[in-house]
Design a protein around this motif. Sequence first.
Motif, PDB file in Angstrom:
ATOM      1  N   SER A  94      27.170  19.391  17.036  1.00  7.46           N
ATOM      2  CA  SER A  94      27.747  20.642  16.631  1.00  7.46           C
ATOM      3  C   SER A  94      27.998  21.651  17.656  1.00  7.46           C
ATOM      4  N   VAL A  97      30.415  21.054  20.051  1.00  8.81           N
ATOM      5  CA  VAL A  97      31.833  21.351  19.529  1.00  8.81           C
ATOM      6  C   VAL A  97      32.264  22.785  19.582  1.00  8.81           C
ATOM      7  N   GLU A  98      30.917  23.521  19.004  1.00  4.64           N
ATOM      8  CA  GLU A  98      31.265  25.012  18.957  1.00  4.64           C
ATOM      9  C   GLU A  98      31.434  25.468  20.563  1.00  4.64           C
ATOM     10  N   HIS A  99      30.976  25.177  21.379  1.00  6.34           N
ATOM     11  CA  HIS A  99      30.976  25.619  22.900  1.00  6.34           C
ATOM     12  C   HIS A  99      32.337  25.150  23.396  1.00  6.34           C
ATOM     13  N   VAL A 100      32.982  24.231  22.827  1.00  6.24           N
ATOM     14  CA  VAL A 100      34.282  23.572  23.451  1.00  6.24           C
ATOM     15  C   VAL A 100      35.301  24.649  22.656  1.00  6.24           C
ATOM     16  N   THR A 101      35.066  24.461  21.331  1.00  5.06           N
ATOM     17  CA  THR A 101      36.095  25.267  20.611  1.00  5.06           C
ATOM     18  C   THR A 101      35.933  26.777  20.590  1.00  5.06           C
ATOM     19  N   GLY A 102      34.923  27.227  20.921  1.00  2.00           N
ATOM     20  CA  GLY A 102      34.312  28.557  21.106  1.00  2.00           C
ATOM     21  C   GLY A 102      34.559  29.531  20.423  1.00  2.00           C
TER      22      GLY A 102
END
Length: 102
Positions: A94, A97-102
């Motif tokens: 999670s 994914v949060e850092h990549v989709t930011g």
Amino acid sequence: MEAMIKRIIDMDKKARQITDAAEQEKADSEKEIAEKAAQLRDAYLERARERIRKNAETERRLADEEWQRRETYYAEQASRLDQLIESNRESWVSQIVEHVTG
């Protein structure tokens, strides 16, 4: 006069016999010393070989024990990491994914 010459010859023979016996004893002693030296050298080398063999066995045993300790330690560390991954997998996925989709 002949008696005196005979005594001188007899004394010379005895002196030669004594000299020959002394030379033979000297040769025998030298041979015995050489044999003893060889025996001592062989005995010393045999003791040294035995000591080396025992030391090699001891070193091998100690190395095996150390290998077992390290193998156990690394197996425990791998198990701990597997448990850490299992318990935090969802959270880490999670976060990634949060850092990549930011």
